[in-house]
Design a protein around this motif. Structure first.
Motif, mmCIF file in Angstrom:
data_model
loop_
_atom_site.group_PDB
_atom_site.id
_atom_site.type_symbol
_atom_site.label_atom_id
_atom_site.label_comp_id
_atom_site.label_asym_id
_atom_site.label_seq_id
_atom_site.Cartn_x
_atom_site.Cartn_y
_atom_site.Cartn_z
ATOM 1 N N LYS A 98 14.224 10.430 -7.481
ATOM 2 C CA LYS A 98 14.182 11.445 -8.531
ATOM 3 C C LYS A 98 13.068 12.474 -8.336
ATOM 4 O O LYS A 98 13.299 13.674 -8.384
ATOM 5 C CB LYS A 98 14.047 10.769 -9.896
ATOM 6 C CG LYS A 98 14.027 11.729 -11.054
ATOM 7 C CD LYS A 98 13.873 10.975 -12.366
ATOM 8 C CE LYS A 98 13.707 11.961 -13.508
ATOM 9 N NZ LYS A 98 13.398 11.269 -14.755
ATOM 10 N N ASN A 99 11.843 12.018 -8.122
ATOM 11 C CA ASN A 99 10.709 12.925 -7.948
ATOM 12 C C ASN A 99 10.258 13.018 -6.491
ATOM 13 O O ASN A 99 9.111 13.354 -6.214
ATOM 14 C CB ASN A 99 9.540 12.466 -8.835
ATOM 15 C CG ASN A 99 9.850 12.636 -10.305
ATOM 16 O OD1 ASN A 99 10.303 13.685 -10.730
ATOM 17 N ND2 ASN A 99 9.625 11.587 -11.082
ATOM 18 N N GLY A 100 11.178 12.758 -5.582
ATOM 19 C CA GLY A 100 10.854 12.746 -4.159
ATOM 20 C C GLY A 100 10.353 14.080 -3.642
ATOM 21 O O GLY A 100 9.377 14.130 -2.889
ATOM 22 N N GLU A 101 11.004 15.172 -4.041
ATOM 23 C CA GLU A 101 10.556 16.487 -3.586
ATOM 24 C C GLU A 101 9.161 16.804 -4.115
ATOM 25 O O GLU A 101 8.339 17.387 -3.418
ATOM 26 C CB GLU A 101 11.547 17.569 -3.995
ATOM 27 C CG GLU A 101 12.779 17.578 -3.126
ATOM 28 C CD GLU A 101 13.670 18.784 -3.362
ATOM 29 O OE1 GLU A 101 13.410 19.574 -4.285
ATOM 30 O OE2 GLU A 101 14.633 18.918 -2.589
ATOM 31 N N ARG A 102 8.896 16.409 -5.345
ATOM 32 C CA ARG A 102 7.569 16.634 -5.930
ATOM 33 C C ARG A 102 6.516 15.860 -5.132
ATOM 34 O O ARG A 102 5.447 16.373 -4.829
ATOM 35 C CB ARG A 102 7.543 16.192 -7.391
ATOM 36 C CG ARG A 102 6.219 16.449 -8.073
ATOM 37 C CD ARG A 102 6.340 16.191 -9.593
ATOM 38 N NE ARG A 102 5.170 16.677 -10.275
ATOM 39 C CZ ARG A 102 4.071 15.939 -10.486
ATOM 40 N NH1 ARG A 102 4.033 14.695 -10.085
ATOM 41 N NH2 ARG A 102 3.034 16.464 -11.086
ATOM 42 N N GLU A 114 6.168 8.710 -10.411
ATOM 43 C CA GLU A 114 6.746 7.469 -10.917
ATOM 44 C C GLU A 114 7.998 7.161 -10.104
ATOM 45 O O GLU A 114 8.782 8.057 -9.794
ATOM 46 C CB GLU A 114 7.130 7.624 -12.388
ATOM 47 C CG GLU A 114 5.952 7.697 -13.325
ATOM 48 C CD GLU A 114 6.391 7.742 -14.788
ATOM 49 O OE1 GLU A 114 7.480 7.226 -15.110
ATOM 50 O OE2 GLU A 114 5.625 8.302 -15.580
ATOM 51 N N ILE A 115 8.171 5.868 -9.771
ATOM 52 C CA ILE A 115 9.385 5.447 -9.075
ATOM 53 C C ILE A 115 9.892 4.154 -9.692
ATOM 54 O O ILE A 115 9.120 3.322 -10.149
ATOM 55 C CB ILE A 115 9.167 5.276 -7.548
ATOM 56 C CG1 ILE A 115 7.985 4.346 -7.245
ATOM 57 C CG2 ILE A 115 8.979 6.605 -6.859
ATOM 58 C CD1 ILE A 115 7.799 4.044 -5.767
ATOM 59 N N SER A 116 11.195 4.009 -9.684
ATOM 60 C CA SER A 116 11.830 2.811 -10.232
ATOM 61 C C SER A 116 11.904 1.732 -9.147
ATOM 62 O O SER A 116 11.757 2.029 -7.957
ATOM 63 C CB SER A 116 13.243 3.153 -10.707
ATOM 64 O OG SER A 116 14.080 3.411 -9.579
ATOM 65 N N PRO A 117 12.184 0.479 -9.536
ATOM 66 C CA PRO A 117 12.371 -0.580 -8.533
ATOM 67 C C PRO A 117 13.482 -0.241 -7.527
ATOM 68 O O PRO A 117 13.359 -0.546 -6.346
ATOM 69 C CB PRO A 117 12.718 -1.809 -9.363
ATOM 70 C CG PRO A 117 12.040 -1.559 -10.688
ATOM 71 C CD PRO A 117 12.171 -0.072 -10.907
ATOM 72 N N ASP A 118 14.569 0.396 -8.001
ATOM 73 C CA ASP A 118 15.642 0.789 -7.080
ATOM 74 C C ASP A 118 15.143 1.842 -6.089
ATOM 75 O O ASP A 118 15.510 1.826 -4.908
ATOM 76 C CB ASP A 118 16.850 1.338 -7.850
ATOM 77 C CG ASP A 118 17.620 0.236 -8.568
ATOM 78 O OD1 ASP A 118 17.470 -0.951 -8.184
ATOM 79 O OD2 ASP A 118 18.360 0.551 -9.523
ATOM 80 N N GLU A 119 14.311 2.766 -6.579
ATOM 81 C CA GLU A 119 13.769 3.791 -5.692
ATOM 82 C C GLU A 119 12.792 3.191 -4.680
ATOM 83 O O GLU A 119 12.710 3.655 -3.540
ATOM 84 C CB GLU A 119 13.095 4.900 -6.506
ATOM 85 C CG GLU A 119 14.107 5.759 -7.257
ATOM 86 C CD GLU A 119 13.487 6.771 -8.200
ATOM 87 O OE1 GLU A 119 14.061 7.858 -8.346
ATOM 88 O OE2 GLU A 119 12.418 6.466 -8.790
ATOM 89 N N PRO A 156 0.798 -1.227 0.000
ATOM 90 C CA PRO A 156 0.000 0.000 0.000
ATOM 91 C C PRO A 156 0.833 1.282 0.000
ATOM 92 O O PRO A 156 0.445 2.260 -0.619
ATOM 93 C CB PRO A 156 -0.853 -0.106 1.251
ATOM 94 C CG PRO A 156 -0.593 -1.413 1.870
ATOM 95 C CD PRO A 156 0.503 -2.094 1.136
ATOM 96 N N LEU A 157 1.974 1.285 0.689
ATOM 97 C CA LEU A 157 2.820 2.483 0.728
ATOM 98 C C LEU A 157 3.333 2.811 -0.669
ATOM 99 O O LEU A 157 3.204 3.940 -1.144
ATOM 100 C CB LEU A 157 3.989 2.284 1.705
ATOM 101 C CG LEU A 157 5.019 3.412 1.729
ATOM 102 C CD1 LEU A 157 4.401 4.727 2.186
ATOM 103 C CD2 LEU A 157 6.186 3.028 2.642
ATOM 104 N N ILE A 158 3.907 1.826 -1.334
ATOM 105 C CA ILE A 158 4.445 2.044 -2.684
ATOM 106 C C ILE A 158 3.318 2.400 -3.648
ATOM 107 O O ILE A 158 3.460 3.301 -4.485
ATOM 108 C CB ILE A 158 5.236 0.809 -3.166
ATOM 109 C CG1 ILE A 158 6.476 0.582 -2.281
ATOM 110 C CG2 ILE A 158 5.624 0.945 -4.624
ATOM 111 C CD1 ILE A 158 7.494 1.719 -2.264
#
Length: 190
Positions: free
Chosen positions: A118-122, A14-19, A4-6
């Motif tokens: 990458k888009n963490g701040e957003r 959008e997030i990658s598997p590494d993220e 649920p978090l992801i």
């Protein structure tokens, strides 16, 4: 596996598997028993939480009288950004109304999420904007809407919470005593 978090984060960015791995390394799952506090009055809010299971109530202590101003449930974030952002003591209280499982991220780890995803701040900005707008709508409604209108909004927006939240807390949220809430409920059901 349902995460649920992801899933909630992916609804915003959008997030990658590494993220995803980075995110999981920064969050910690904590259990709160019914009645325990996520945040007490006078404490600095040290976490943003994502509720995987359970329900919390937001309130202030106004000269010994509790005034409820909101609720958060599964798949919603919880925090007091007024305290969390500047790391100052909180006047608000966040309490578990049910046994709850909450993914928490500290202020320090949130800064790492902003740097490493990458888009963490957003994500952070949009999440804070959502919570802020929800809070402002609830507070404005308290000053502009009648108790009957506030109760009708509560039913419409939180239909699933009617059986999970005590009538006392709903009355506090609406801004009336429990007896007045009973009268409002009777008028609506007529």
């Amino acid at each position: 596996m349902d995460d649920p978090l992801i899933t909630a984060i992916k609804q915003v960015i959008e997030i990658s598997p590494d993220e995803e791995k980075i995110i999981h390394s920064l969050f910690t799952l904590k259990a709160y028993k019914k009645g325990e506090f996520f945040l007490k009055e006078g404490e600095v809010c040290k976490y943003v939480g994502f509720i995987e299971k359970g329900l919390v109530r937001y309130y202030i202590n106004d000269d010994g009288e509790e005034r409820t101003y909101g609720f958060s449930k599964e798949n919603e974030f919880t925090s007091n950004f007024e305290s969390f952002g500047p790391q100052t003591p909180s006047k608000q209280i966040i309490q578990a109304l049910e046994n709850s499982s909450i993914w928490t991220i500290s202020y320090e780890n949130l800064q790492k999420l902003y740097e490493q995803v990458k888009n963490g701040e957003r994500f952070g900005r949009l999440s804070i904007e959502y919570v802020l707008i929800k809070t402002l709508k609830d507070r404005n409604s308290f000053h502009t809407d009648s108790p009957k209108s506030r109760y009708e909004k509560f039913i419409k927006e939180h239909f699933d919470l009617q059986q999970r939240v005590s009538q006392y807390y709903i009355a506090s949220y609406v801004g009336v005593k429990p007896q007045s809430l009973s009268r409002i409920r009777k008028r609506i059901s007529l």
